[in-house]
Design a protein around this motif. Structure first.
Motif, PDB file in Angstrom:
ATOM      1  N   TYR A   1       1.235  -1.436  -0.323  1.00  0.00           N
ATOM      2  CA  TYR A   1       0.002  -0.064  -0.250  1.00  0.00           C
ATOM      3  C   TYR A   1       1.077   1.506   0.235  1.00  0.00           C
ATOM      4  CZ  TYR A   1      -3.446   3.930   1.499  1.00  0.00           C
ATOM      5  OH  TYR A   1      -4.708   4.358   1.665  1.00  0.00           O
ATOM      6  N   PHE A   2       2.206   1.014   0.341  1.00  0.00           N
ATOM      7  CA  PHE A   2       2.636   2.733   1.328  1.00  0.00           C
ATOM      8  C   PHE A   2       4.204   2.592  -0.091  1.00  0.00           C
ATOM      9  CE2 PHE A   2       0.745   2.125   5.831  1.00  0.00           C
ATOM     10  CZ  PHE A   2       0.213   3.221   5.313  1.00  0.00           C
ATOM     11  N   THR A   3       4.360   1.728  -0.286  1.00  0.00           N
ATOM     12  CA  THR A   3       5.105   1.782  -1.838  1.00  0.00           C
ATOM     13  C   THR A   3       4.894   1.420  -3.329  1.00  0.00           C
ATOM     14  OG1 THR A   3       6.103  -0.061  -1.443  1.00  0.00           O
ATOM     15  CG2 THR A   3       7.041   1.002  -0.202  1.00  0.00           C
ATOM     16  N   ASN A   4       5.778   2.143  -3.450  1.00  0.00           N
ATOM     17  CA  ASN A   4       5.898   2.262  -5.664  1.00  0.00           C
ATOM     18  C   ASN A   4       5.909   0.921  -5.619  1.00  0.00           C
ATOM     19  OD1 ASN A   4       5.370   2.542  -8.336  1.00  0.00           O
ATOM     20  ND2 ASN A   4       7.207   3.614  -8.089  1.00  0.00           N
ATOM     21  N   PRO A   5       4.753  -0.302  -6.645  1.00  0.00           N
ATOM     22  CA  PRO A   5       5.032  -1.633  -6.939  1.00  0.00           C
ATOM     23  C   PRO A   5       6.035  -1.789  -7.531  1.00  0.00           C
ATOM     24  CG  PRO A   5       2.578   0.066  -7.091  1.00  0.00           C
ATOM     25  CD  PRO A   5       3.589   0.786  -6.650  1.00  0.00           C
ATOM     26  N   GLU A   6       6.163  -0.802  -8.461  1.00  0.00           N
ATOM     27  CA  GLU A   6       7.406  -0.726  -9.668  1.00  0.00           C
ATOM     28  C   GLU A   6       8.798  -0.671  -8.544  1.00  0.00           C
ATOM     29  OE1 GLU A   6       7.375   2.005 -12.320  1.00  0.00           O
ATOM     30  OE2 GLU A   6       5.048   0.902 -13.088  1.00  0.00           O
ATOM     31  N   SER A   7       8.542  -0.594  -7.844  1.00  0.00           N
ATOM     32  CA  SER A   7      10.475  -0.831  -6.386  1.00  0.00           C
ATOM     33  C   SER A   7      11.026  -1.746  -6.216  1.00  0.00           C
ATOM     34  CB  SER A   7       9.869   0.563  -5.937  1.00  0.00           C
ATOM     35  OG  SER A   7       8.615  -0.351  -4.497  1.00  0.00           O
ATOM     36  N   GLY A   8      10.249  -2.647  -6.701  1.00  0.00           N
ATOM     37  CA  GLY A   8      10.339  -3.594  -5.828  1.00  0.00           C
ATOM     38  C   GLY A   8       9.894  -4.827  -4.801  1.00  0.00           C
ATOM     39  N   TRP A   9      10.109  -3.244  -3.782  1.00  0.00           N
ATOM     40  CA  TRP A   9       9.997  -3.084  -2.730  1.00  0.00           C
ATOM     41  C   TRP A   9       9.055  -4.694  -1.745  1.00  0.00           C
ATOM     42  CZ3 TRP A   9      13.541  -2.648   0.732  1.00  0.00           C
ATOM     43  CH2 TRP A   9      14.387  -1.670   0.650  1.00  0.00           C
ATOM     44  N   PHE A  10       7.773  -4.596  -2.365  1.00  0.00           N
ATOM     45  CA  PHE A  10       6.852  -5.755  -2.833  1.00  0.00           C
ATOM     46  C   PHE A  10       7.421  -6.926  -2.564  1.00  0.00           C
ATOM     47  CE2 PHE A  10       3.556  -8.794  -3.276  1.00  0.00           C
ATOM     48  CZ  PHE A  10       2.479  -8.815  -2.619  1.00  0.00           C
ATOM     49  N   THR A  11       8.006  -6.902  -4.318  1.00  0.00           N
ATOM     50  CA  THR A  11       8.983  -8.371  -4.216  1.00  0.00           C
ATOM     51  C   THR A  11       9.620  -9.579  -2.939  1.00  0.00           C
ATOM     52  OG1 THR A  11       8.545  -8.375  -6.435  1.00  0.00           O
ATOM     53  CG2 THR A  11       9.770 -10.049  -5.605  1.00  0.00           C
ATOM     54  N   ILE A  12      10.108  -7.923  -2.131  1.00  0.00           N
ATOM     55  CA  ILE A  12      11.061  -8.436  -1.665  1.00  0.00           C
ATOM     56  C   ILE A  12      11.230  -8.903  -0.040  1.00  0.00           C
ATOM     57  CG2 ILE A  12      13.035  -7.248  -0.367  1.00  0.00           C
ATOM     58  CD1 ILE A  12      13.941  -5.524  -2.566  1.00  0.00           C
ATOM     59  N   SER A  13       9.785  -8.440   0.067  1.00  0.00           N
ATOM     60  CA  SER A  13       8.965  -7.929   1.274  1.00  0.00           C
ATOM     61  C   SER A  13       8.509  -9.313   1.019  1.00  0.00           C
ATOM     62  CB  SER A  13       7.950  -7.178   1.768  1.00  0.00           C
ATOM     63  OG  SER A  13       7.198  -7.699   2.987  1.00  0.00           O
ATOM     64  N   VAL A  14       7.420 -10.369   0.293  1.00  0.00           N
ATOM     65  CA  VAL A  14       6.530 -11.658   0.301  1.00  0.00           C
ATOM     66  C   VAL A  14       8.145 -12.695   0.168  1.00  0.00           C
ATOM     67  CG1 VAL A  14       6.079 -12.849  -1.605  1.00  0.00           C
ATOM     68  CG2 VAL A  14       4.887 -10.875  -1.571  1.00  0.00           C
ATOM     69  N   ILE A  15       9.061 -12.416  -0.420  1.00  0.00           N
ATOM     70  CA  ILE A  15      10.340 -13.658  -0.593  1.00  0.00           C
ATOM     71  C   ILE A  15      10.706 -13.552   0.766  1.00  0.00           C
ATOM     72  CG2 ILE A  15      13.025 -13.856  -1.183  1.00  0.00           C
ATOM     73  CD1 ILE A  15      11.805 -12.848  -3.853  1.00  0.00           C
ATOM     74  N   ALA A  16      11.605 -12.495   1.548  1.00  0.00           N
ATOM     75  CA  ALA A  16      11.310 -12.096   3.380  1.00  0.00           C
ATOM     76  C   ALA A  16      10.646 -12.781   4.338  1.00  0.00           C
ATOM     77  CB  ALA A  16      11.846 -10.639   3.718  1.00  0.00           C
ATOM     78  N   SER A  17       9.638 -12.548   4.037  1.00  0.00           N
ATOM     79  CA  SER A  17       7.671 -13.623   4.785  1.00  0.00           C
ATOM     80  C   SER A  17       8.285 -14.826   4.609  1.00  0.00           C
ATOM     81  CB  SER A  17       7.376 -12.606   4.625  1.00  0.00           C
ATOM     82  OG  SER A  17       7.009 -11.307   4.784  1.00  0.00           O
ATOM     83  N   LEU A  18       8.311 -15.166   2.883  1.00  0.00           N
ATOM     84  CA  LEU A  18       8.289 -17.005   3.352  1.00  0.00           C
ATOM     85  C   LEU A  18       9.717 -17.202   3.617  1.00  0.00           C
ATOM     86  CD1 LEU A  18       7.483 -16.897  -0.744  1.00  0.00           C
ATOM     87  CD2 LEU A  18       6.298 -17.569   1.395  1.00  0.00           C
ATOM     88  N   ILE A  19      10.717 -17.305   3.500  1.00  0.00           N
ATOM     89  CA  ILE A  19      11.521 -17.043   4.293  1.00  0.00           C
ATOM     90  C   ILE A  19      11.904 -17.196   5.661  1.00  0.00           C
ATOM     91  CG2 ILE A  19      14.601 -17.496   4.547  1.00  0.00           C
ATOM     92  CD1 ILE A  19      14.392 -15.774   2.167  1.00  0.00           C
ATOM     93  N   VAL A  20      10.713 -16.140   7.013  1.00  0.00           N
ATOM     94  CA  VAL A  20      11.377 -16.076   8.284  1.00  0.00           C
ATOM     95  C   VAL A  20       9.484 -17.289   8.382  1.00  0.00           C
ATOM     96  CG1 VAL A  20      10.122 -14.809   9.717  1.00  0.00           C
ATOM     97  CG2 VAL A  20      12.224 -13.996   7.702  1.00  0.00           C
ATOM     98  N   PHE A  21       8.703 -17.086   7.455  1.00  0.00           N
ATOM     99  CA  PHE A  21       7.908 -18.250   8.314  1.00  0.00           C
ATOM    100  C   PHE A  21       8.481 -19.802   7.696  1.00  0.00           C
ATOM    101  CE2 PHE A  21       4.148 -21.157   6.897  1.00  0.00           C
ATOM    102  CZ  PHE A  21       3.535 -21.336   7.605  1.00  0.00           C
ATOM    103  N   VAL A  22       8.967 -19.961   6.937  1.00  0.00           N
ATOM    104  CA  VAL A  22       9.515 -21.486   6.482  1.00  0.00           C
ATOM    105  C   VAL A  22      10.493 -22.105   7.873  1.00  0.00           C
ATOM    106  CG1 VAL A  22      11.358 -23.303   4.985  1.00  0.00           C
ATOM    107  CG2 VAL A  22       9.430 -21.575   3.985  1.00  0.00           C
ATOM    108  N   LEU A  23      11.327 -20.802   8.593  1.00  0.00           N
ATOM    109  CA  LEU A  23      12.598 -20.858   9.478  1.00  0.00           C
ATOM    110  C   LEU A  23      11.495 -21.497  10.348  1.00  0.00           C
ATOM    111  CD1 LEU A  23      15.108 -18.250   8.492  1.00  0.00           C
ATOM    112  CD2 LEU A  23      15.278 -20.906   7.982  1.00  0.00           C
TER     113      LEU A  23
END
Length: 225
Positions: A27-49
């Motif tokens: 919601y708060f970042t530009n979708p084209e910046s890539g922050w959402f993708t990074i956030s999703v990947i980081a979240s998946l790593i944390v959840f799997v760990l």
């Protein structure tokens, strides 16, 4: 493979938090910046760990009255003679298994028998390999008396990362070899105090599988079922 009951609420809360974080990032970042993708990947790593901390593989429940099986997955870090001062008050062979964060954290009965003694001790959170961790850290002490009259002391010990020990036994409980008796969140150590005449079948540095690896053999005749 199932998820242990100790992790189900925590994992559900974690999912809600991660969904909230990713929603805010989107919601708060530009979708084209890539922050959402990074956030999703980081979240998946944390959840799997976190998820792998709470895996609970099925293990056979055995009943061999001379074998002492490993109460936990991990690595043997101590095999030495020592005086057990809390309850047994005699010389024993201490065998310690270190559980790393990547190990299964379920604790299983090393022998069949009755819980003769059980105590929980609040304490410190020294690293699990610290010499004083078995007497100063958060821990439980359980003494199991087998049908043959042998007494084994089993101690769950919290470490620097672990902050919560769970147990499902009390004095008078009767459990079979291989049955679950507790859980240590995020790792740590389990000690087994064996009689001096036990035959040790493992060595320091050897990896163990809870409910499967035979740590030692007690004197007597097996009545394996």
């Amino acid at each position: 493979m199932t998820i242990h009951k100790e992790g189900r609420v925590l994992l559900a809360v974690l999912i809600i938090i991660l969904v909230g974080i990713n929603g805010a990032v989107y919601y708060f970042t530009n979708p084209e910046s890539g922050w959402f993708t990074i956030s999703v990947i980081a979240s998946l790593i944390v959840f799997v760990l976190i998820l792998q901390f709470f895996r609970s593989p099925a293990r056979p429940v055995s009943d061999n009255d001379i074998q002492v099986i490993a109460p936990a997955d991990g690595k043997v870090v101590v095999i030495e003679k020592t005086i057990e001062e809390e309850y047994l008050k005699d010389e024993r062979i201490q065998l310690s298994i270190f559980m790393s964060p990547v190990n299964v954290h379920v604790n299983r009965m090393p022998v069949s028998g009755m819980v003769e003694f059980f105590r929980y001790h609040a304490g410190k959170y020294l690293v699990a390999w610290h010499p004083k961790s078995s007497t100063e850290n958060e821990r439980t002490t359980m003494v199991v008396k087998t049908a043959g009259g042998q007494k084994l002391l089993v101690r769950q010990i919290a470490g620097a990362v672990a902050r919560r020990i769970k147990w499902y036994v009390k004095e008078g409980s009767r459990l079979r070899q291989g049955e679950e008796f507790g859980f240590i969140k995020f790792g740590s150590r389990v000690d087994v105090f064996l009689p001096l005449n036990a035959k040790i079948n493992v060595e320091v540095g050897q990896k163990t599988k809870g409910g499967v690896t035979v740590l030692a053999e007690l004197p007597g005749k097996s009545n394996e079922s």
